[in-house]
Scaffold this motif. Structure first.
Motif, PDB file in Angstrom:
ATOM      1  N   LEU A 149       0.818  -1.209   0.000  1.00 22.27           N
ATOM      2  CA  LEU A 149       0.000   0.000   0.000  1.00 22.27           C
ATOM      3  C   LEU A 149       0.853   1.262   0.000  1.00 22.27           C
ATOM      4  N   GLU A 150       1.936   1.257   0.780  1.00 20.37           N
ATOM      5  CA  GLU A 150       2.802   2.432   0.813  1.00 20.37           C
ATOM      6  C   GLU A 150       3.484   2.653  -0.527  1.00 20.37           C
ATOM      7  N   ALA A 151       3.913   1.567  -1.173  1.00 16.69           N
ATOM      8  CA  ALA A 151       4.540   1.700  -2.487  1.00 16.69           C
ATOM      9  C   ALA A 151       3.536   2.213  -3.521  1.00 16.69           C
ATOM     10  N   GLU A 152       2.308   1.664  -3.488  1.00 18.64           N
ATOM     11  CA  GLU A 152       1.293   2.117  -4.431  1.00 18.64           C
ATOM     12  C   GLU A 152       0.882   3.548  -4.147  1.00 18.64           C
ATOM     13  N   ARG A 153       0.801   3.910  -2.856  1.00 20.72           N
ATOM     14  CA  ARG A 153       0.448   5.282  -2.500  1.00 20.72           C
ATOM     15  C   ARG A 153       1.514   6.263  -2.985  1.00 20.72           C
ATOM     16  N   ALA A 154       2.783   5.914  -2.798  1.00 22.29           N
ATOM     17  CA  ALA A 154       3.865   6.788  -3.250  1.00 22.29           C
ATOM     18  C   ALA A 154       3.841   6.945  -4.768  1.00 22.29           C
ATOM     19  N   ALA A 155       3.602   5.845  -5.485  1.00 25.52           N
ATOM     20  CA  ALA A 155       3.580   5.919  -6.942  1.00 25.52           C
ATOM     21  C   ALA A 155       2.410   6.762  -7.440  1.00 25.52           C
ATOM     22  N   SER A 156       1.216   6.537  -6.880  1.00 22.84           N
ATOM     23  CA  SER A 156       0.047   7.299  -7.328  1.00 22.84           C
ATOM     24  C   SER A 156       0.161   8.768  -6.937  1.00 22.84           C
ATOM     25  N   THR A 157       0.727   9.034  -5.752  1.00 26.04           N
ATOM     26  CA  THR A 157       0.927  10.419  -5.342  1.00 26.04           C
ATOM     27  C   THR A 157       1.923  11.120  -6.257  1.00 26.04           C
ATOM     28  N   GLY A 158       2.980  10.397  -6.634  1.00 26.31           N
ATOM     29  CA  GLY A 158       3.960  10.974  -7.555  1.00 26.31           C
ATOM     30  C   GLY A 158       3.328  11.358  -8.882  1.00 26.31           C
ATOM     31  N   ARG A 159       2.479  10.478  -9.410  1.00 29.34           N
ATOM     32  CA  ARG A 159       1.812  10.799 -10.674  1.00 29.34           C
ATOM     33  C   ARG A 159       0.871  11.990 -10.514  1.00 29.34           C
ATOM     34  N   ALA A 160       0.144  12.024  -9.385  1.00 29.39           N
ATOM     35  CA  ALA A 160      -0.783  13.133  -9.166  1.00 29.39           C
ATOM     36  C   ALA A 160      -0.054  14.463  -9.017  1.00 29.39           C
ATOM     37  N   LEU A 161       1.041  14.464  -8.254  1.00 33.83           N
ATOM     38  CA  LEU A 161       1.779  15.708  -8.058  1.00 33.83           C
ATOM     39  C   LEU A 161       2.481  16.152  -9.339  1.00 33.83           C
ATOM     40  N   SER A 162       2.955  15.208 -10.136  1.00 33.50           N
ATOM     41  CA  SER A 162       3.548  15.573 -11.418  1.00 33.50           C
ATOM     42  C   SER A 162       2.508  16.216 -12.327  1.00 33.50           C
ATOM     43  N   ALA A 163       1.304  15.636 -12.339  1.00 33.70           N
ATOM     44  CA  ALA A 163       0.231  16.236 -13.130  1.00 33.70           C
ATOM     45  C   ALA A 163      -0.146  17.616 -12.585  1.00 33.70           C
ATOM     46  N   GLN A 164      -0.132  17.749 -11.260  1.00 30.95           N
ATOM     47  CA  GLN A 164      -0.445  19.038 -10.654  1.00 30.95           C
ATOM     48  C   GLN A 164       0.582  20.098 -11.033  1.00 30.95           C
ATOM     49  N   GLU A 165       1.868  19.733 -11.008  1.00 29.99           N
ATOM     50  CA  GLU A 165       2.905  20.687 -11.393  1.00 29.99           C
ATOM     51  C   GLU A 165       2.769  21.078 -12.860  1.00 29.99           C
ATOM     52  N   ALA A 166       2.460  20.098 -13.718  1.00 27.39           N
ATOM     53  CA  ALA A 166       2.280  20.413 -15.132  1.00 27.39           C
ATOM     54  C   ALA A 166       1.099  21.352 -15.337  1.00 27.39           C
ATOM     55  N   GLU A 167       0.017  21.120 -14.587  1.00 24.56           N
ATOM     56  CA  GLU A 167      -1.152  21.999 -14.698  1.00 24.56           C
ATOM     57  C   GLU A 167      -0.836  23.388 -14.168  1.00 24.56           C
ATOM     58  N   ARG A 168      -0.059  23.477 -13.094  1.00 27.04           N
ATOM     59  CA  ARG A 168       0.340  24.780 -12.590  1.00 27.04           C
ATOM     60  C   ARG A 168       1.161  25.544 -13.619  1.00 27.04           C
ATOM     61  N   GLN A 169       2.073  24.860 -14.278  1.00 28.75           N
ATOM     62  CA  GLN A 169       2.886  25.527 -15.285  1.00 28.75           C
ATOM     63  C   GLN A 169       2.037  25.996 -16.459  1.00 28.75           C
ATOM     64  N   ARG A 170       1.059  25.194 -16.843  1.00 29.98           N
ATOM     65  CA  ARG A 170       0.191  25.602 -17.948  1.00 29.98           C
ATOM     66  C   ARG A 170      -0.613  26.837 -17.576  1.00 29.98           C
ATOM     67  N   ILE A 171      -1.192  26.849 -16.365  1.00 26.99           N
ATOM     68  CA  ILE A 171      -1.969  28.012 -15.928  1.00 26.99           C
ATOM     69  C   ILE A 171      -1.085  29.247 -15.807  1.00 26.99           C
ATOM     70  N   ALA A 172       0.139  29.056 -15.280  1.00 27.72           N
ATOM     71  CA  ALA A 172       1.058  30.187 -15.143  1.00 27.72           C
ATOM     72  C   ALA A 172       1.404  30.771 -16.505  1.00 27.72           C
ATOM     73  N   ARG A 173       1.647  29.906 -17.493  1.00 23.49           N
ATOM     74  CA  ARG A 173       1.952  30.412 -18.834  1.00 23.49           C
ATOM     75  C   ARG A 173       0.781  31.184 -19.416  1.00 23.49           C
ATOM     76  N   GLU A 174      -0.438  30.654 -19.220  1.00 23.56           N
ATOM     77  CA  GLU A 174      -1.606  31.348 -19.758  1.00 23.56           C
ATOM     78  C   GLU A 174      -1.822  32.687 -19.057  1.00 23.56           C
ATOM     79  N   LEU A 175      -1.615  32.722 -17.732  1.00 22.95           N
ATOM     80  CA  LEU A 175      -1.746  33.987 -17.028  1.00 22.95           C
ATOM     81  C   LEU A 175      -0.723  35.004 -17.532  1.00 22.95           C
ATOM     82  N   HIS A 176       0.497  34.541 -17.731  1.00 22.26           N
ATOM     83  CA  HIS A 176       1.561  35.460 -18.142  1.00 22.26           C
ATOM     84  C   HIS A 176       1.419  35.862 -19.609  1.00 22.26           C
ATOM     85  N   ASP A 177       1.167  34.889 -20.467  1.00 26.27           N
ATOM     86  CA  ASP A 177       1.178  35.172 -21.899  1.00 26.27           C
ATOM     87  C   ASP A 177      -0.135  35.772 -22.394  1.00 26.27           C
ATOM     88  N   GLU A 178      -1.247  35.244 -21.906  1.00 26.96           N
ATOM     89  CA  GLU A 178      -2.539  35.694 -22.419  1.00 26.96           C
ATOM     90  C   GLU A 178      -3.069  36.900 -21.639  1.00 26.96           C
TER      91      GLU A 178
END
Length: 315
Positions: free
Chosen positions: A104-133
């Motif tokens: 469970l701890e290994a699966e939790r770490a893996a799923s959390t890693g994927r979620a946080l990576s997606a969150q960081e990517a979404e943050r970067q996308r929103i930041a670019r749109e705020l800055h550029d648009e």
């Protein structure tokens, strides 16, 4: 021997002992039953029940420990395991529970890693749109307001300058939000400069953030991002909820790794349950194998310590 057979043989042994006592002793039961016989039978029954209860309690005690562990286990505080004790059936059950926690701890770490990576990517996308648009749109509005204000009569020009100032403040706020969503200084100048910039950003409105940051060798992108996000979340919580006047931010060596320590002089954590922000910090710490400790600071306030092992150990 399985748990079923141990309990069965335990009860069978108690009944056999009772039968042997009745056979080999002068004890009898007459009809009608006499009072001494009732007392003897009652005493024997009580003795058998007590012996049965004591033996079962001793044999099933490891199950009580397992039950307590199952009700208190927290996957955000990994590493807790039960000592494998007891007979074969109970020991196998505890061993299986520990194996389940590992999975469970290994699966939790893996799923959390994927979620946080997606969150960081979404943050970067929103930041670019705020800055550029939005940022470019507001910049164009500012230029247009300036052009109109320069050719407008004085009363209208004054009002336009006020609107221009309001728009400029809004543009600055959007850029500040974009910097928080996507810390460009972390990517361009490194962790030391990013933490110093973060401390300077929060040193406003009566809050003073002092920092002592040691330079370290390259810790890796994931480790630096976790350190930055934990520091950002701590300072955000302090500014919003702690009522603090002073914050001390330190990044120092710890063994072969690093330790991030943030201490404030606010009201302290108290007995309030951990919110989403703190649990998010714990999830980030798990990604790099770090240990996050949060509690009251000496002399009052709150202290957060994030201890990160050496990069070779966290990979």
């Amino acid at each position: 021997m399985s748990l079923f057979w141990r309990i069965f043989l335990l009860n069978a042994a108690v009944l056999v002992v009772a039968m042997v006592v009745l056979i080999l002793t002068p004890l009898t039961v007459s009809a009608p039953v006499l009072l001494p016989e009732v007392l003897i039978l009652t005493g024997g029954l009580v003795a058998m029940l007590v012996a049965n209860a004591v033996l079962l309690r001793v044999g099933l005690r490891p199950l009580d420990r397992l039950t307590r562990a199952m009700t208190t286990i927290d996957l955000l505080r990994p590493g807790r395991r039960l000592t494998v004790t007891g007979e074969a059936g109970i020991a196998d059950l505890i061993r299986t529970f520990n194996t389940m926690l590992d999975r469970l701890e290994a699966e939790r770490a893996a799923s959390t890693g994927r979620a946080l990576s997606a969150q960081e990517a979404e943050r970067q996308r929103i930041a670019r749109e705020l800055h550029d648009e939005i940022g470019q749109t507001l910049t164009a509005v500012l230029l247009e307001l300036k052009s109109v204000a320069d050719h407008a009569p004085p009363p209208v020009s004054e009002r336009l300058h006020q609107v221009q100032e309001t728009t400029r403040n809004g543009l600055d706020e959007i850029r500040r939000i974009a910097r928080r969503l996507r810390p460009g200084v972390l990517e361009e100048l490194g962790l030391t400069s990013a933490l110093k910039a973060l401390a300077a950003e929060f040193s406003t409105g009566g809050l003073t953030v002092q920092h002592s940051i040691q330079r370290h060798a390259d810790l890796g992108r994931d480790v630096e991002l976790v350190l930055y996000r934990v520091a950002q979340e701590c300072l955000t919580n302090t500014a919003r909820h702690a009522g603090a006047r002073h914050v001390d931010l330190r990044l120092t060596g710890w063994g072969t790794g690093v330790e991030l320590c943030i201490r404030d002089d606010g009201r302290g954590p108290g007995d309030a349950p951990e919110g989403a922000g703190i649990r998010g910090m714990r999830e980030r710490a798990l990604l790099i194998g770090a240990d996050l400790a949060l509690g009251p600071a000496v002399g009052g306030g709150t202290e957060v310590r994030l201890r990160v092992p050496a990069p070779a150990e966290s990979e």
